[in-house]
Design a protein around this motif. Structure first.
Motif, short mmCIF file in Angstrom:
data_model
loop_
_atom_site.label_atom_id
_atom_site.label_comp_id
_atom_site.label_asym_id
_atom_site.label_seq_id
_atom_site.Cartn_x
_atom_site.Cartn_y
_atom_site.Cartn_z
N UNK A 89 0.85 -1.19 0.00
CA UNK A 89 0.00 0.00 0.00
C UNK A 89 0.89 1.24 0.00
N UNK A 90 0.69 2.09 -0.99
CA UNK A 90 1.44 3.33 -1.13
C UNK A 90 0.52 4.49 -0.74
N UNK A 144 -0.81 9.51 -9.80
CA UNK A 144 -0.11 8.48 -9.03
C UNK A 144 -1.01 7.30 -8.69
N UNK A 145 -2.30 7.58 -8.44
CA UNK A 145 -3.22 6.46 -8.20
C UNK A 145 -3.24 5.52 -9.40
N UNK A 146 -3.37 6.09 -10.60
CA UNK A 146 -3.39 5.26 -11.81
C UNK A 146 -2.10 4.48 -11.95
N UNK A 147 -0.97 5.14 -11.66
CA UNK A 147 0.33 4.52 -11.85
C UNK A 147 0.53 3.34 -10.90
N UNK A 191 0.30 -1.00 -11.39
CA UNK A 191 1.43 -1.86 -11.04
C UNK A 191 1.03 -2.96 -10.05
N UNK A 192 -0.20 -2.87 -9.51
CA UNK A 192 -0.67 -3.89 -8.57
C UNK A 192 -0.61 -3.47 -7.12
N UNK A 193 -0.22 -2.21 -6.85
CA UNK A 193 -0.18 -1.72 -5.49
C UNK A 193 -1.54 -1.14 -5.09
N UNK A 194 -1.76 -1.05 -3.79
CA UNK A 194 -2.91 -0.30 -3.29
C UNK A 194 -2.51 1.16 -3.10
N UNK A 195 -3.51 2.04 -3.12
CA UNK A 195 -3.22 3.47 -3.03
C UNK A 195 -4.16 4.13 -2.04
N UNK A 208 -4.92 4.55 10.34
CA UNK A 208 -6.06 3.89 9.69
C UNK A 208 -5.63 3.11 8.45
N UNK A 209 -4.77 3.69 7.64
CA UNK A 209 -4.40 3.07 6.37
C UNK A 209 -3.21 2.11 6.49
N UNK A 210 -2.31 2.37 7.42
CA UNK A 210 -1.12 1.53 7.64
C UNK A 210 -0.39 1.24 6.31
N UNK A 211 0.09 2.29 5.64
CA UNK A 211 0.76 2.09 4.35
C UNK A 211 2.14 1.45 4.53
#
Length: 249
Positions: free
Chosen positions: A8-9, A22-25, A29-33, A48-51
């Motif tokens: 998660x980024x 950046x969300x699209x990018x 690539x398979x990451x969460x945003x 909350x998000x714990x990136x």
């Protein structure tokens, strides 16, 4: 890239257009945003998000990226932080690194370069965390492990591990190094039966061929030095067809 869970980024940047691109990018690539449009909002969302990684704009109104990074490090957050800075921004990179940054990327950035840096920092962070968990587990196991006493007494026989010494009725027994190693091994667990193979491997390491006769010879020599009557041993006992044990009187 195969990991336990998706990466998660998180992006903290006051420019909605950067969020969209950046969300699209990263999702392609398979990451969460996830993202926040201000430093204060981003700090609230971290729990909350714990990136796994934070992309952080330097020049933001209100709370700049340096302050955000410094506060999250003060709170004990260890995730990688990559600062994003516009090409014409005058930024002292040393200030960023001192505040806890891991890397810098200049906007407009090359997509492949940013993805490579994200991947590298997340991998390094997860490896570090894994090593830390292993170290903590080893430390816990070591703390929980029973502590070997500095000596063991069986009747008139005393084995002093740290002094590398054996005494019989207070007199030092002149054992060789190998003889002491065998007797101290048995003395670590009086009453426990040790096979000849286990004793042999304790002396010389794991080997394919075990000369069990050599252990028998050692046992006889030890008995000659610690037993009143080696033919009727009181301390070093034979367990027929298995091995030896130290009496647990």
């Amino acid at each position: 890239m195969v990991l336990d869970k998706p990466i998660k980024v998180m992006l903290i940047d006051d420019d909605p257009g950067i969020h969209e691109s950046l969300r699209d990018l990263v999702e392609e690539e398979g990451y969460e945003f996830c993202g926040a449009l201000s430093g204060k909002e981003g700090l609230r969302l971290l729990d909350q998000e714990r990136p796994d990684l934070l992309l952080l704009d330097v020049m933001m109104p209100g709370m700049n990226g340096f302050d955000v990074c410094r506060q999250m490090r003060d709170e004990g957050r260890r995730i990688p932080v990559i600062f994003l800075t516009a090409k014409n921004d005058i930024v002292d990179k040393s200030t960023g690194f001192k505040s806890g940054a891991d890397d810098y990327v200049t906007k407009p950035f090359i997509a492949d370069e940013l993805l490579l840096r994200i991947d590298a920092h997340v991998r390094r962070h997860r490896d570090d965390m894994q090593h830390a968990r292993v170290h903590e587990a080893d430390a816990s196991a070591e703390a929980a492990a029973p502590v070997r006493p500095d000596h063991v007494v069986v009747g008139d026989l005393e084995v002093l591990f740290d002094r590398y010494e054996v005494r019989l009725r207070g007199e030092v027994v002149p054992l060789t190094a190998k003889e002491f190693e065998i007797l101290s091994l048995l003395a670590e667990s009086p009453g426990e039966v040790f096979t000849r193979r286990r004793i042999y491997e304790h002396l010389w390491g794991e080997v394919a061929e075990v000369d069990e006769n050599s252990i028998t010879v050692f046992a006889r020599k030890i008995r000659e030095k610690i037993e009143d009557n080696p033919s009727e041993p009181r301390y070093l006992l034979t367990v027929w067809r298995v091995g030896y044990k130290l009496a647990d009187e």
